[in-house]
Design an enzyme around this catalytic site. Structure first.
Site, PDB file in Angstrom:
ATOM      1  N   TYR A 102      -2.609   0.587  10.175  1.00  0.00           N
ATOM      2  CA  TYR A 102      -2.740  -0.178   8.928  1.00  0.00           C
ATOM      3  C   TYR A 102      -1.486  -0.014   8.071  1.00  0.00           C
ATOM      4  O   TYR A 102      -0.908  -0.992   7.593  1.00  0.00           O
ATOM      5  CB  TYR A 102      -3.975   0.279   8.139  1.00  0.00           C
ATOM      6  CG  TYR A 102      -3.962  -0.180   6.708  1.00  0.00           C
ATOM      7  CD1 TYR A 102      -4.097  -1.537   6.394  1.00  0.00           C
ATOM      8  CD2 TYR A 102      -3.799   0.721   5.660  1.00  0.00           C
ATOM      9  CE1 TYR A 102      -4.070  -1.971   5.082  1.00  0.00           C
ATOM     10  CE2 TYR A 102      -3.769   0.296   4.348  1.00  0.00           C
ATOM     11  CZ  TYR A 102      -3.905  -1.046   4.053  1.00  0.00           C
ATOM     12  OH  TYR A 102      -3.868  -1.477   2.756  1.00  0.00           O
ATOM     13  N   SER A 138       0.822  -1.210   0.000  1.00  0.00           N
ATOM     14  CA  SER A 138       0.000   0.000   0.000  1.00  0.00           C
ATOM     15  C   SER A 138       0.855   1.258   0.000  1.00  0.00           C
ATOM     16  O   SER A 138       1.962   1.276   0.558  1.00  0.00           O
ATOM     17  CB  SER A 138      -0.897   0.005   1.239  1.00  0.00           C
ATOM     18  OG  SER A 138      -1.495   1.260   1.439  1.00  0.00           O
ATOM     19  N   LYS A 172       1.590  -2.870   6.833  1.00  0.00           N
ATOM     20  CA  LYS A 172       2.113  -3.077   5.480  1.00  0.00           C
ATOM     21  C   LYS A 172       3.622  -2.859   5.450  1.00  0.00           C
ATOM     22  O   LYS A 172       4.365  -3.611   4.807  1.00  0.00           O
ATOM     23  CB  LYS A 172       1.412  -2.141   4.489  1.00  0.00           C
ATOM     24  CG  LYS A 172      -0.048  -2.476   4.245  1.00  0.00           C
ATOM     25  CD  LYS A 172      -0.220  -3.796   3.510  1.00  0.00           C
ATOM     26  CE  LYS A 172      -1.648  -4.065   3.116  1.00  0.00           C
ATOM     27  NZ  LYS A 172      -1.835  -5.331   2.392  1.00  0.00           N
TER      28      LYS A 172
END
Length: 295
Positions: free
Chosen positions: A103, A78, A107
């Site tokens: 989040y 991402s 990643k």
């Protein structure tokens, strides 16, 4: 297509999948790893849930891959690994790790683990595909995004509001340093994203491929939330009611990609416009007003 339901947090369930495709004259050539929790706001409220599923789950997957001698991995990463952009457009050399939400950190941690695995196992090959903002649906209208509850992502929120499932769209932040004060993102059609994965597979399945490659998958252009609302309204012919509310934790003002590396090395560039994204999303939502549910 064979479907197996499995849980990344349960290595035994992963082993069952690999066992079904392992034996004389059959073997898994490559794993494309999409499975992760992915809502920025939720990750701020439930960080342990995200670290457990995304980071530990990815480590479990790679351990099972090693058990079955599978050495090729395409990872769904991402743009959040870049954090607050230091310059635009963001290229693959941009520093990573200064993430603004859990989040994004998951990643980033997963990328670092994969780098270490490739370093420790020179016969492994990994690709880190850093998505920007995938939107849209299959042009047939038969496959699309159907989040449960209030959507965390912009486009399904707009689509559900347009079809009448939501009273209004909430736009998080109207005081960013952007064209109209709303967040600016690089939206990419899911069909372009799929083509990017096909291009990546062609590279990684070369018998001589080893090591690690990183590619941005985006369009190279940014659009604000209000620009996306107008584009969707124009496509569906309906006014999209919205409310400007406070910023959401973990969001950045502007982020869009440089995709020149993918163009040079994979022969891939995005082709579809925001009008295409909105049209296909509306085809899906209008054809399936309640999503995959029948009623």
């Amino acid at each position: 297509v064979h479907f197996h339901e499995a849980d990344l947090c349960n290595k035994e369930s992963l082993r069952k999948v690999f066992t079904c495709h392992h034996g004389p004259n059959k073997k898994i050539d490559c794993v494309i790893h999409f499975a992760a929790l992915k809502a920025v706001g939720e990750s701020c409220a439930l960080p342990l849930k995200y670290y457990g599923n995304n980071v530990t789950g990815s480590a479990n997957l790679m351990e099972v891959m090693m058990e079955f001698d599978v050495k090729r991995l395409v990872f769904s990463s991402s743009a959040t690994v870049y954090g607050q952009p230091q310059y635009l457009p963001v290229d693959e050399k941009h520093p990573t790790g200064n993430c603004t939400n859990p989040y994004g950190k998951t990643k980033f941690f997963m990328e670092e683990i994969m780098k270490d695995v490739v370093t420790a196992n020179p016969d492994w090959g990994c690709q880190l595909l850093r998505y920007f903002n995938p939107v849209g649906a299959h042009p047939s209208g038969n496959i699309g995004e159907d989040p449960q509850g209030i959507p965390n992502n912009l486009m399904p929120y707009i689509a559900q509001t347009a079809v009448g499932r939501r009273d209004k769209l909430k736009i998080y932040g109207s005081d960013y340093d952007t064209l109209d004060g709303t967040g600016c993102r690089d939206y990419i059609h899911v069909m372009d994203l799929a083509e990017g994965h096909v291009a990546a597979l062609k590279q990684i399945l070369d018998p001589h491929f080893t090591g690690l490659k990183v590619y941005n998958l985006g369009t190279g252009r940014g659009h604000t939330v209000l620009e996306m609302v107008k584009a969707f309204s124009d496509v569906c012919g309906r006014k999209i009611p919205y409310e400007l509310v406070d910023r959401r934790p973990g969001d950045v003002a502007t982020c869009y990609a440089s995709c020149d590396l993918a163009a040079r090395e994979l022969g891939w560039r995005s082709k579809l416009s925001i009008e295409d994204m909105c049209r296909d999303m509306w085809t899906w939502q209008s054809k399936n007003p309640n999503g995959f549910k029948k009623q």
